[in-house]
Design an enzyme around this catalytic site. Structure first.
Site, PDB file in Angstrom:
ATOM      1  N   CYS A 164       0.812  -1.221   0.000  1.00 46.50           N
ATOM      2  CA  CYS A 164       0.000   0.000   0.000  1.00 46.50           C
ATOM      3  C   CYS A 164       0.843   1.267   0.000  1.00 46.50           C
ATOM      4  CB  CYS A 164      -0.938   0.013   1.199  1.00 46.50           C
ATOM      5  SG  CYS A 164      -0.117   0.352   2.768  1.00 46.50           S
ATOM      6  N   CYS A 185       1.645 -11.077   2.340  1.00 46.03           N
ATOM      7  CA  CYS A 185       1.477 -10.395   3.622  1.00 46.03           C
ATOM      8  C   CYS A 185       2.279 -11.050   4.734  1.00 46.03           C
ATOM      9  CB  CYS A 185      -0.002 -10.412   4.021  1.00 46.03           C
ATOM     10  SG  CYS A 185      -0.588 -12.085   4.402  1.00 46.03           S
ATOM     11  N   CYS A 241      -6.062 -13.101   1.435  1.00 48.55           N
ATOM     12  CA  CYS A 241      -6.277 -14.484   0.986  1.00 48.55           C
ATOM     13  C   CYS A 241      -6.865 -15.400   2.046  1.00 48.55           C
ATOM     14  CB  CYS A 241      -4.958 -15.099   0.540  1.00 48.55           C
ATOM     15  SG  CYS A 241      -4.061 -14.207  -0.703  1.00 48.55           S
ATOM     16  N   LYS A 270     -16.164   5.603  19.065  1.00 47.94           N
ATOM     17  CA  LYS A 270     -15.560   5.683  17.730  1.00 47.94           C
ATOM     18  C   LYS A 270     -16.284   4.733  16.797  1.00 47.94           C
ATOM     19  CE  LYS A 270     -11.191   5.214  15.265  1.00 47.94           C
ATOM     20  NZ  LYS A 270      -9.735   5.194  15.369  1.00 47.94           N
ATOM     21  N   ARG A 312     -12.898 -13.513  -8.660  1.00 47.67           N
ATOM     22  CA  ARG A 312     -13.278 -14.774  -8.017  1.00 47.67           C
ATOM     23  C   ARG A 312     -14.798 -14.980  -8.016  1.00 47.67           C
ATOM     24  NH1 ARG A 312     -10.588 -16.067  -2.199  1.00 47.67           N
ATOM     25  NH2 ARG A 312     -10.735 -18.317  -2.242  1.00 47.67           N
ATOM     26  N   GLU A 323     -13.506 -20.814  -5.995  1.00 49.40           N
ATOM     27  CA  GLU A 323     -14.512 -19.751  -6.075  1.00 49.40           C
ATOM     28  C   GLU A 323     -15.780 -19.977  -5.249  1.00 49.40           C
ATOM     29  OE1 GLU A 323     -14.604 -19.899 -10.457  1.00 49.40           O
ATOM     30  OE2 GLU A 323     -13.932 -17.830 -10.362  1.00 49.40           O
TER      31      GLU A 323
HETATM   32  C1  LIG Z   1      -2.173   4.295   8.292  1.00 48.09           C
HETATM   33  C2  LIG Z   1      -2.548   5.314   9.313  1.00 48.09           C
HETATM   34  C3  LIG Z   1      -3.591   5.053  10.167  1.00 48.09           C
HETATM   35  C4  LIG Z   1      -3.977   6.009  11.120  1.00 48.09           C
HETATM   36  N1  LIG Z   1      -5.024   5.732  11.942  1.00 48.09           N
HETATM   37  C5  LIG Z   1      -5.388   6.619  12.872  1.00 48.09           C
HETATM   38  C6  LIG Z   1      -6.447   6.335  13.796  1.00 48.09           C
HETATM   39  O1  LIG Z   1      -7.059   5.263  13.759  1.00 48.09           O
HETATM   40  N2  LIG Z   1      -6.761   7.276  14.697  1.00 48.09           N
HETATM   41  C7  LIG Z   1      -6.091   8.468  14.773  1.00 48.09           C
HETATM   42  O2  LIG Z   1      -6.391   9.265  15.637  1.00 48.09           O
HETATM   43  N3  LIG Z   1      -5.090   8.757  13.926  1.00 48.09           N
HETATM   44  C8  LIG Z   1      -4.731   7.873  12.983  1.00 48.09           C
HETATM   45  N4  LIG Z   1      -3.697   8.170  12.132  1.00 48.09           N
HETATM   46  C9  LIG Z   1      -3.064   9.495  12.197  1.00 48.09           C
HETATM   47  C10 LIG Z   1      -1.746   9.511  12.971  1.00 48.09           C
HETATM   48  O3  LIG Z   1      -1.989   9.362  14.336  1.00 48.09           O
HETATM   49  C11 LIG Z   1      -1.051  10.819  12.670  1.00 48.09           C
HETATM   50  O4  LIG Z   1      -0.774  10.873  11.295  1.00 48.09           O
HETATM   51  C12 LIG Z   1       0.260  10.920  13.415  1.00 48.09           C
HETATM   52  O5  LIG Z   1       0.041  10.800  14.784  1.00 48.09           O
HETATM   53  C13 LIG Z   1       0.957  12.224  13.132  1.00 48.09           C
HETATM   54  O6  LIG Z   1       2.175  12.237  13.844  1.00 48.09           O
HETATM   55  P1  LIG Z   1       3.576  12.385  13.114  1.00 48.09           P
HETATM   56  O7  LIG Z   1       4.610  12.159  14.119  1.00 48.09           O
HETATM   57  O8  LIG Z   1       3.592  11.535  11.912  1.00 48.09           O
HETATM   58  O9  LIG Z   1       3.462  13.896  12.678  1.00 48.09           O
HETATM   59  P2  LIG Z   1       4.535  14.783  11.944  1.00 48.09           P
HETATM   60  O10 LIG Z   1       4.673  14.348  10.549  1.00 48.09           O
HETATM   61  O11 LIG Z   1       5.754  14.877  12.744  1.00 48.09           O
HETATM   62  O12 LIG Z   1       3.805  16.166  12.010  1.00 48.09           O
HETATM   63  C14 LIG Z   1       2.611  16.410  11.310  1.00 48.09           C
HETATM   64  C15 LIG Z   1       2.368  17.934  11.324  1.00 48.09           C
HETATM   65  O13 LIG Z   1       2.054  18.363  12.640  1.00 48.09           O
HETATM   66  C16 LIG Z   1       2.750  19.556  12.964  1.00 48.09           C
HETATM   67  N5  LIG Z   1       3.575  19.273  14.140  1.00 48.09           N
HETATM   68  C17 LIG Z   1       4.141  18.101  14.456  1.00 48.09           C
HETATM   69  N6  LIG Z   1       4.745  18.155  15.640  1.00 48.09           N
HETATM   70  C18 LIG Z   1       4.574  19.398  16.092  1.00 48.09           C
HETATM   71  C19 LIG Z   1       4.970  20.063  17.277  1.00 48.09           C
HETATM   72  N7  LIG Z   1       5.632  19.441  18.258  1.00 48.09           N
HETATM   73  N8  LIG Z   1       4.614  21.345  17.414  1.00 48.09           N
HETATM   74  C20 LIG Z   1       3.925  21.985  16.466  1.00 48.09           C
HETATM   75  N9  LIG Z   1       3.524  21.413  15.326  1.00 48.09           N
HETATM   76  C21 LIG Z   1       3.842  20.129  15.146  1.00 48.09           C
HETATM   77  C22 LIG Z   1       3.505  19.960  11.746  1.00 48.09           C
HETATM   78  O14 LIG Z   1       2.756  20.909  11.035  1.00 48.09           O
HETATM   79  C23 LIG Z   1       3.603  18.709  10.933  1.00 48.09           C
HETATM   80  O15 LIG Z   1       3.563  18.929   9.546  1.00 48.09           O
HETATM   81  C24 LIG Z   1      -3.290   7.241  11.194  1.00 48.09           C
HETATM   82  C25 LIG Z   1      -2.208   7.503  10.341  1.00 48.09           C
HETATM   83  C26 LIG Z   1      -1.840   6.555   9.405  1.00 48.09           C
HETATM   84  C27 LIG Z   1      -0.679   6.835   8.513  1.00 48.09           C
HETATM   85  S1  FES Z   2      -2.375 -11.479   1.238  1.00 51.06           S
HETATM   86 FE1  FES Z   2      -2.133 -12.796   2.919  1.00 51.06          FE
HETATM   87  S2  FES Z   2      -1.624 -14.681   2.009  1.00 51.06           S
HETATM   88 FE2  FES Z   2      -2.087 -13.390   0.319  1.00 51.06          FE
HETATM   89  S1  FES Z   3       3.146  -1.357   2.477  1.00 47.91           S
HETATM   90 FE1  FES Z   3       3.615  -0.458   4.347  1.00 47.91          FE
HETATM   91  S2  FES Z   3       1.821  -0.641   5.461  1.00 47.91           S
HETATM   92 FE2  FES Z   3       1.267  -1.322   3.492  1.00 47.91          FE
END
Ligand SMILES: Cc1cc2nc3c(=O)[nH]c(=O)nc-3n(C[C@H](O)[C@H](O)[C@H](O)COP(=O)(O)OP(=O)(O)OC[C@H]3O[C@@H](n4cnc5c(N)ncnc54)[C@H](O)[C@@H]3O)c2cc1C
Ligand code: FES
Ligand code: FES
Length: 1304
Positions: free
Chosen positions: A43, A115, A149, A424, A926, A1271
């Site tokens: 992904c 996976c 799968c 949530k 499938r 299937e």
């Molecule tokens: C696959 C995936 C699933 C997720 N699922 C969830 C979920 O289920 N629930 C949920 O709540 N969140 C979810 N998230 C969001 C995730 O929690 C946030 O993207 C993450 O916590 C951001 O933190 P970082 O360290 O990556 O931020 P960074 O990349 O470090 O910062 C992001 C931005 O925040 C600002 N910033 C960062 N730190 C500071 C600071 N100390 N002071 C001031 N500004 C600052 C900046 O502008 C920066 O660009 C998900 C994210 C992903 C990628």
């Molecule tokens: S994606 Fe899990 S076995 Fe194919």
């Molecule tokens: S390839 Fe990194 S989480 Fe899917």
């Protein structure tokens, strides 16, 4: 002190990288710099877990290393400085499996295996910190790992074996399995002695022993003080100082600071979506500031440093907050976080700073009015803001944070006296990102209440709702809370899906009020017990033959160790990378294409398309000093009709007369684009990232043309892919007469959406030019022979110049029958043009945008019935959304002949039109078009049941097809066991008892309702006609080993394992001596597309026949050598007896008097499903699933059960969480693994039991009397739909609703 170097340990070895680009991810570094390809990319956005690695750091307080799982695809490389990184290659190998790898391999927990390394590493990180976790901890840790799968049961069972004693299906006596004493609760014997129970016993496997694992490198424990990191990438310059003072000094000294990040995970990801090389920026990071990674308790408040991860933030609250209700509520919310990997690495402050409603911390922060400490880098001063103050500036700016301010700490009360609640709701059960989150707090003394929801961009305080809540909580008033929520939601009135979100918000408020009042929460119980699976199958005598034995997948060890290779893992010298330029319009004329900006990017080699030859001019481009000059040249060139295709090459290769699926889709759009996502051209570059980014810089100017985006529009415009519909069954006059004669006539319409394949390996091709215009092509295809012809046609060369090789697919599900044409054709043209090997591996976004999916379908029907609900006549008209070109659509339209599903309809007529729309060209998936027709029939029968006032299950049973009935397709139901499976599943699941319990439950429960339902599946096999042929090449080697190539592709279904079993049995050699090599068109030519559940049927015959032929030749020598195979082979060779044989065979019909057009047998089965639904939120969970399938005499019960469970869960996704969204321009709005919701581990039922029918009716002409299985089990998921319908009907009738909820 400043450094530009990072140093870390990788699998025990020290690695130093000087000046890593801040945009470089750990995954890219591992895969493309170090060639550690065990870390897979499915992904590239942190949503699937395939790239999981374990990262360990030394914890000074606890004096031990702490391991966490992390997604390498989103982790910037600079973040692993000072850490120990472990990848799947570092913990075990095929020669020495790690206990986790052993259990997943032996536990049949891999199918395509893509996976598997991710699951291994998630479990590894968990066990390193916690060697004996609970089953619940294991399941929670795995929520960020997706598998398309297996259906998860074997993965969970294998990994849960680390948590508790396991004794086969009865789980050491703890399980509730009905085979325990040979009798079920109702006294019916469940298990005869020749039935085996459970597939694996984990007791005898290696235990996890922390002391034999890689130690944390001592040099990292005594590592010197951190230095400021200063790294300068192509687009980002990043400084990561070690103190706040230094951060402040840097901020002041730099002319421009564009971003202040914590980890930079989210910021890097967002930046990577911007293609321009000019998107240069300067970032400061707080990651190395030790003081921001601390937790302190000061003046009754917990100070949580902003450099800590979300997991560390939770742990800080758990360790320091004294109010249990407070802690539990926060943990409950975060138990629904979508992935442990992200929680472990991303910072809480990065989420809070964005003020995004979907990030749970923002809503929590607002509702609890926590405080946050900020430091001003310009003035070197602190200020502390409440949530109200921080978020007050949300309109316009994101927060009240000034551009010179950083968050340094969160302040949470140590002993809060108020009660809190959280909520949530995601798109799928258990854990997901939020559709809506909410939190609330109530101070009993003051009676003050705060309620916040995260529904749209920013979290919102529900002030009117809070006032009513205060009244209700303080004085027990019954004031109407729903109206208050509606009033608060007025601000969202112009937002998408507002009705839906408002109703979820009402449920959230009702739920949270109960919690604030100290009452039991009324909603669905998301807690899970340990899995109680069961597998029953016919016991095989291991001593005789490998056929019938539940052997693990032949490549399982390679899957779990990451040694299994997929297309993107092939190592080719001097490989270049191509990325596609996609149409952004659904239907438009291309006015001009301008690749000049892309060509100016460093590392870009060429632009390739159907019109202009730019390569020859590339050096010319480079010689221009200004971009403007390039643009002028490019616009001149774009008027010249050069072709990148060589003379004689075909842009539309699928129109050759011998290609059986005729299609007019071009390799690259020519003049006109017909869907968003259609390839227009491709950029070739030195590396993947550069190619992908540069491809987005190619400017295409369009003139819009009218587009047809929906089925309704296509029907109105009579926009079809063929001149005539497919028609089966009675004539119009006969069906009209039959309908007229029926006592009751009903009519209706229903529709079902499409489904995205989401095979984990995206469509990929690597094209290698050889001498003499010969080509070797590694590609992710289910149709190697088609691929061979199409590659040759594109270049205008003979087909014998091209060899297609397919080692394995990382999942196919029908999507790789034609889907790999999307990268393959462009890679071929590009490689021919630059005369170098070219790889085109689609990013997930591009894959979803460009490739076909399961066809959405619309049905209009009339049905005649009698008073009991017996079907007498059905006339159905189906429309399939075919997309812009034919692909498989006309063939899928023929599946209308199976519209009777598993029922007997005495008079039926089915008609089907494949509609031409300006959307993706839909394809095989499938079960082909059957899920649509099964869904239609299930909906029709529900309507019948409602009309005659009988239970749905009864009406289904009444109408079931029986052996010998003639189906709509004209075939007799031969060797068919549906009624037996149905009876058996009723008994096995104790259906009557379940139903009574369900009725009793529903009487006493107002909001949560249950439904129990049975559905059947049936599929006629094999497929009459040209598909019934298989090819194999068998070579006997003089050391007694056997090498086999078969004319069909291994894509996780276990085909190679079954073929190995068949060959070993036929030759009477040990299973281990047989090796199946890749599918290669120079070994097996003119093969049919792999799919349709017939691979083992057809190729098994070919292998067996080739083995028998070889045995015949060596028979005299075997006799002379007293049966010693190796000696006999040597003797046979000396005597010039052929030791290799190739056979192409078709399924035997004449010998068994089977008519040419009949299906010789039917695979059938039935499932009983129990669901529980929260009728306020729509959330549901599967409580139990029992399946009985007839697979004939199974060649390998473990693989067959794997197909049954995996197919069922894939169908469950189709029925519930999976939905393809389009925006008004025809663009897919959820084209990623993050936004398209395939099932997760949380969605697997606790009771998941599968039984293979002991005595089926088999076709004697089948290979070892087995039946195809890939299937049919998917169709069993219609039982989920039925059960949900029953539960919802029960709610609406209890709720005295005059209108039954419509549900289709
Ligand atoms: C696959 C995936 C699933 C997720 N699922 C969830 C979920 O289920 N629930 C949920 O709540 N969140 C979810 N998230 C969001 C995730 O929690 C946030 O993207 C993450 O916590 C951001 O933190 P970082 O360290 O990556 O931020 P960074 O990349 O470090 O910062 C992001 C931005 O925040 C600002 N910033 C960062 N730190 C500071 C600071 N100390 N002071 C001031 N500004 C600052 C900046 O502008 C920066 O660009 C998900 C994210 C992903 C990628
Ligand atoms: S994606 Fe899990 S076995 Fe194919
Ligand atoms: S390839 Fe990194 S989480 Fe899917």
């Amino acid at each position: 002190m400043t450094t530009s170097k990072i140093t870390f340990f990788l699998n025990g070895n020290e690695v130093t990288v000087d000046n890593p680009d801040p945009e470089l991810t750990l995954a890219t570094f591992l895969r493309y710099k170090l060639h550690l390809t065990g870390t897979k990319l499915a992904c590239e956005e942190g949503a699937c877990g395939s790239c999981t690695v374990a990262i360990a750091r030394w914890n000074k307080e606890e004096r031990k290393a702490k391991f966490v799982s992390a997604n390498a695809c989103i982790t910037p490389l600079y973040l692993v400085d000072g850490a120990l990184v472990l990848t799947v290659e570092g913990i075990g190998s095929q020669k020495r499996l790690h206990p986790i790898q052993e259990r997943l391999s032996s536990g049949n927990a891999t199918q395509c295996g893509f996976c598997s390394p991710g699951f291994v590493m998630t479990a590894y990180a968990l066990l390193r910190n916690n060697p004996s976790p609970t089953a619940d901890e294991i399941r929670s840790a795995l929520v960020g790992n997706l598998c398309r799968c297996t259906g998860y049961r074997p993965i969970l069972e294998a990994l849960e074996s680390f948590a508790r004693p396991s004794g086969g299906c009865c789980m050491g006596g703890k399980g509730g399995c009905p085979c325990k004493d040979g009798k079920s609760e109702n006294g019916v014997p469940e298990k005869s002695p020749d039935v085996a129970c459970g597939l694996v016993n984990y007791e005898q496997m290696q235990k996890f022993d922390e002391t034999s694992e890689i130690i944390f490198p001592p040099t990292l424990i005594v590592a010197s003080e951190q230095q400021t990191l200063s790294i300068n990438g192509k687009r980002i310059t990043l400084y990561s100082p070690t103190t706040l003072e230094e951060l402040s000094a840097k901020f002041k000294s730099l002319p421009n600071v564009d971003n202040i990040v914590s980890t930079g995970i989210l910021a890097r990801f967002n930046h990577s979506q911007v293609p321009s090389p000019a998107a240069r920026s300067t970032w400061l990071s707080i990651q190395r500031i030790e003081t921001l990674k601390k937790v302190d308790v000061v003046d009754g408040e917990i100070l949580i440093g902003s450099g800590l991860s979300i997991s560390e933030f939770l742990s800080a609250i758990r360790s320091n907050c004294k109010t249990a209700q407070y802690v539990d509520t926060i943990e409950e919310l975060y138990a629904k976080y979508s992935s442990d990997q992200v929680k472990n690495t991303a910072s809480w402050s990065g989420a809070l700073a964005t003020a995004a409603a979907k990030f749970d911390i923002c809503t929590l922060f607002l509702a609890l009015n926590w405080r946050v400490r900020l430091y001003n880098l310009s003035t070197s001063s602190y200020r502390t803001l409440t949530a109200d103050q921080l978020f007050s500036g949300v309109n316009g700016s994101k927060t009240a944070l000034a551009s010179s301010e950083v968050i340094t700490a969160l302040l949470v009360p140590v002993a809060p006296t108020h009660r809190i609640a959280s909520f949530k709701h995601g798109m799928r059960f258990g854990a997901d990102d939020a559709v809506l989150n909410a939190a609330a707090s109530y101070q009993a003394g003051t009676g003050s209440c705060r309620i916040a929801v995260g529904a749209y961009h920013k979290p919102l305080l529900l002030q009117k709702t809070a006032q009513i809540a205060e009244l209700r909580l303080k004085s027990g008033s019954s004031a109407d809370i729903s109206t208050a929520v509606e009033a608060d939601f007025e601000v969202f009135s112009d937002q998408k899906d507002v009705d839906y979100k408002r109703s979820i918000a009402k449920a959230a408020v009702i739920d949270m009020l109960s919690v604030l009042a100290g009452e039991e929460r009324d909603g669905l119980d998301v807690a899970r017990n340990a899995l109680e699976p069961l597998q029953l199958y016919k016991a095989a005598d291991d001593s005789i033959t490998p056929v019938g034995r539940p052997l693990r997948h032949a490549a399982a060890d390679r899957h779990t160790t990451g040694e299994a290779q997929y297309v993107d893992d092939v190592k080719i010298h001097d490989l270049k990378h191509a990325a596609l330029v996609h149409s952004t319009e659904a239907h438009a004329r291309i006015l001009s294409i301008d690749p000049s900006e892309a060509l100016a990017v460093e590392g870009v080699l060429a632009y390739v398309d159907a019109t202009v030859n730019f390569l020859n001019n590339l050096s010319l481009f480079r010689s221009f000093e200004t971009r403007d000059a390039c643009c002028i040249l490019s616009s001149v060139l774009s008027t010249i009709p050069f072709q990148d295709l060589p003379p004689g090459g075909l842009l539309r290769p699928c129109q050759q007369p011998f290609i059986h699926l005729q299609d007019n889709a071009p390799v690259f759009a020519e003049g006109v684009v017909e869907m968003v996502g259609q390839p227009i051209g491709c950029i070739v570059a030195e590396d993947v990232q550069t190619a992908r980014r540069a491809a987005k810089l190619v400017r295409v100017e369009y003139e819009r043309l009218p587009a047809i985006l929906t089925m309704e529009e296509a029907i109105a415009a009579r926009s079809y892919l063929s001149e005539k519909p497919e028609i089966y069954g009675k004539s119009e006059e006969d069906i009209e007469a039959a309908l007229k004669a029926a006592p009751i006539l009903l009519e209706g319409e229903c529709s079902i959406g499409g489904q995205e394949h989401m095979y984990f390996e995206t469509q990929s091709s690597v094209v290698v030019p050889m001498e003499n215009d010969e080509w070797t092509v590694y590609t992710s295809t289910q149709s190697p022979s088609d691929a061979q012809y199409l590659c040759a046609a594109i270049l205008g060369i003979p087909a014998n110049n091209v060899v297609i090789k397919v080692k394995r697919l990382g999942g196919g599900f029908g999507g790789k029958g034609t889907g790999d044409r999307i990268p393959r054709g462009p890679a071929m043209v590009a490689a021919n043009k630059i005369r170098k090997p070219v790889s085109c591996v689609l990013h997930r976004y591009d894959d979803v945008a460009a490739t076909g999916k399961r066809h959405p379908a619309l049905f209009k029907y009339r049905v005649g019935i009698d008073g009991d609900g017996r079907l007498l006549a059905v006339h159905v008209l189906e429309y399939l959304q075919g997309g812009y070109s034919t692909d498989h659509s006309l063939s899928v339209a023929t599946v209308i002949q199976y519209a009777d599903a598993c029922f007997h309809v005495p008079a039926m007529r089915g008609e089907c039109w494949a509609l031409k729309t300006n959307t993706t060209s839909n394809t095989a998936f499938r079960a082909y078009g059957r899920p649509q027709t099964f869904f239609f029939m299930e909906t029709l029968i529900a309507k019948v049941a409602q009309r005659v006032g009988r239970p749905l299950n009864e009406v289904k049973r009444l109408n079931l097809a029986r052996e010998g009935d003639i189906a709509l397709c004209g075939s007799r139901f031969n060797n068919f066991c549906l009624p037996e499976c149905w009876n058996e599943v009723e008994r096995f699941s104790q259906f009557d008892k379940l139903q009574k319990e369900c009725d009793a439950f529903n009487k006493n429960s107002a909001r949560i309702k249950r439904g129990v339902a049975i559905s059947g599946t049936v599929q006629g096999l094999t497929i009459p006609g040209f598909m019934e042929q298989g090819t194999a090449l068998v070579q006997l080697l003089l050391d007694g080993t056997v090498r086999i190539n078969v004319g069909t592709v291994e894509m996780g279904q276990g085909l190679n394992t079954k073929i190995t079993q068949i060959a070993a049995a036929a030759l009477n050699v040990p299973y281990e001596k047989v090796l199946i090599i890749e599918m290669a068109t120079d070994k097996t030519a003119n093969t049919v597309e792999s799919g349709g559940s017939i691979g083992t049927d057809i190729c098994g015959h070919a292998v067996k026949k080739a083995c028998e032929k070889l045995l015949e030749g060596i028979k005299p020598h075997m006799e002379q050598c007293d049966g010693d195979f190796v000696k006999a082979l040597a003797a046979a060779w000396m005597a010039k007896v052929p030791l290799q044989a190739s056979e192409t065979v078709s399924v035997e019909r004449k010998a068994h008097a089977m008519p040419d057009n009949d299906h010789p047998y039917f695979t059938s089965g039935a499932a009983c499903v129990l669901v529980e639904v929260d009728c306020l939120t729509g959330e549901h969970k599967l409580k139990s699933v029992d399946i009985v399938m007839d697979v004939g005499d199974s060649i390998n019960p473990a693989l067959d059960i794997g197909q049954i469970e995996g197919g069922f869960i894939q169908g469950y996704g189709l029925t519930t969480s999976e939905e393809i969204g389009y925006d008004e321009s025809g663009r897919i709005s959820n084209g990623s693994l993050y936004s398209y919701k395939i099932p997760t581990v949380h969605m697997v039922p606790e009771h998941f039991r599968v039984k293979l029918l002991e005595k089926g009716r088999n076709y004697p002409g089948q290979i070892y009397r087995s039946k195809g299985i890939g299937e049919p089990p998917l169709l069993l998921a219609t039982a989920v739909h039925s059960a949900l319908r029953i539960a919802i009907d029960s709610y609406s009738s209890n709720a005295n609703s005059s209108v039954l909820l419509t549900f289709c």
